[in-house]
Design a protein around this motif. Sequence first.
Motif, PDB file in Angstrom:
ATOM      1  N   SER A   1     -23.170   2.535 -40.413  1.00  0.00           N
ATOM      2  CA  SER A   1     -22.582   3.434 -40.108  1.00  0.00           C
ATOM      3  C   SER A   1     -21.366   3.200 -39.552  1.00  0.00           C
ATOM      4  O   SER A   1     -20.106   3.692 -40.383  1.00  0.00           O
TER       5      SER A   1
ATOM      6  N   ARG B   1     -28.777  10.200 -37.603  1.00  0.00           N
ATOM      7  CA  ARG B   1     -29.717  10.505 -37.144  1.00  0.00           C
ATOM      8  C   ARG B   1     -31.075  10.261 -37.211  1.00  0.00           C
ATOM      9  O   ARG B   1     -31.584   8.861 -37.893  1.00  0.00           O
TER      10      ARG B   1
ATOM     11  N   PRO C   1     -20.811  14.125 -36.919  1.00  0.00           N
ATOM     12  CA  PRO C   1     -19.576  12.948 -36.495  1.00  0.00           C
ATOM     13  C   PRO C   1     -19.777  11.517 -37.200  1.00  0.00           C
ATOM     14  O   PRO C   1     -20.518  11.293 -35.682  1.00  0.00           O
ATOM     15  N   TYR C   2     -18.898  10.234 -37.012  1.00  0.00           N
ATOM     16  CA  TYR C   2     -18.875   8.515 -36.538  1.00  0.00           C
ATOM     17  C   TYR C   2     -19.338   8.813 -35.722  1.00  0.00           C
ATOM     18  O   TYR C   2     -18.471   9.371 -34.288  1.00  0.00           O
TER      19      TYR C   2
ATOM     20  N   LEU D   1     -17.440   6.538 -41.415  1.00  0.00           N
ATOM     21  CA  LEU D   1     -17.629   8.027 -42.108  1.00  0.00           C
ATOM     22  C   LEU D   1     -18.868   8.760 -41.711  1.00  0.00           C
ATOM     23  O   LEU D   1     -18.164  10.086 -41.623  1.00  0.00           O
ATOM     24  N   HIS D   2     -20.040   8.629 -41.360  1.00  0.00           N
ATOM     25  CA  HIS D   2     -20.956   9.383 -40.389  1.00  0.00           C
ATOM     26  C   HIS D   2     -21.643   8.880 -39.439  1.00  0.00           C
ATOM     27  O   HIS D   2     -21.587   7.928 -39.779  1.00  0.00           O
TER      28      HIS D   2
ATOM     29  N   LEU E   1     -28.092   7.829 -42.632  1.00  0.00           N
ATOM     30  CA  LEU E   1     -26.981   8.628 -41.807  1.00  0.00           C
ATOM     31  C   LEU E   1     -26.779  10.038 -42.201  1.00  0.00           C
ATOM     32  O   LEU E   1     -27.983  10.963 -43.427  1.00  0.00           O
ATOM     33  N   ASP E   2     -25.871  10.445 -41.340  1.00  0.00           N
ATOM     34  CA  ASP E   2     -26.120  12.010 -41.648  1.00  0.00           C
ATOM     35  C   ASP E   2     -24.765  12.599 -41.816  1.00  0.00           C
ATOM     36  O   ASP E   2     -24.219  12.378 -40.992  1.00  0.00           O
ATOM     37  N   ASP E   3     -23.888  12.932 -43.247  1.00  0.00           N
ATOM     38  CA  ASP E   3     -22.710  13.417 -43.023  1.00  0.00           C
ATOM     39  C   ASP E   3     -22.616  14.717 -42.237  1.00  0.00           C
ATOM     40  O   ASP E   3     -21.459  15.279 -42.025  1.00  0.00           O
ATOM     41  N   SER E   4     -23.227  15.540 -41.239  1.00  0.00           N
ATOM     42  CA  SER E   4     -23.418  16.827 -40.890  1.00  0.00           C
ATOM     43  C   SER E   4     -22.682  16.389 -39.331  1.00  0.00           C
ATOM     44  O   SER E   4     -22.729  16.810 -38.621  1.00  0.00           O
TER      45      SER E   4
ATOM     46  N   ASP F   1     -18.689   1.641 -43.018  1.00  0.00           N
ATOM     47  CA  ASP F   1     -18.563   2.629 -43.597  1.00  0.00           C
ATOM     48  C   ASP F   1     -17.119   3.266 -42.542  1.00  0.00           C
ATOM     49  O   ASP F   1     -16.196   4.361 -42.928  1.00  0.00           O
TER      50      ASP F   1
END
Length: 65
Positions: free
Chosen positions: A30, A39, A56-57, A35-36, A51-54, A33
């Motif tokens: 995380s 969880r 925030p970093y 970006l994410h 990683l969870d794109d929902s 990148d």
Amino acid sequence: MIQLPASYQEYLAGKEERFVQTVRPILMQSAADQLHGVRVVYNHSGHQAHLDDSIPYGTIVEDID
């Protein structure tokens, strides 16, 4: 070398070594990148992190499976 954000370092502080070894690689990914968020899922067999794109970093969300 990749530096973990303060929120990730604080999350790991005081945790058992086995837990840290499980979660740290995903926190490093995380941080690489930026970006994410992450969880961390607790289930009958232990812990999993992804990683969870929902999310925030810089944020970690704990969940139960």
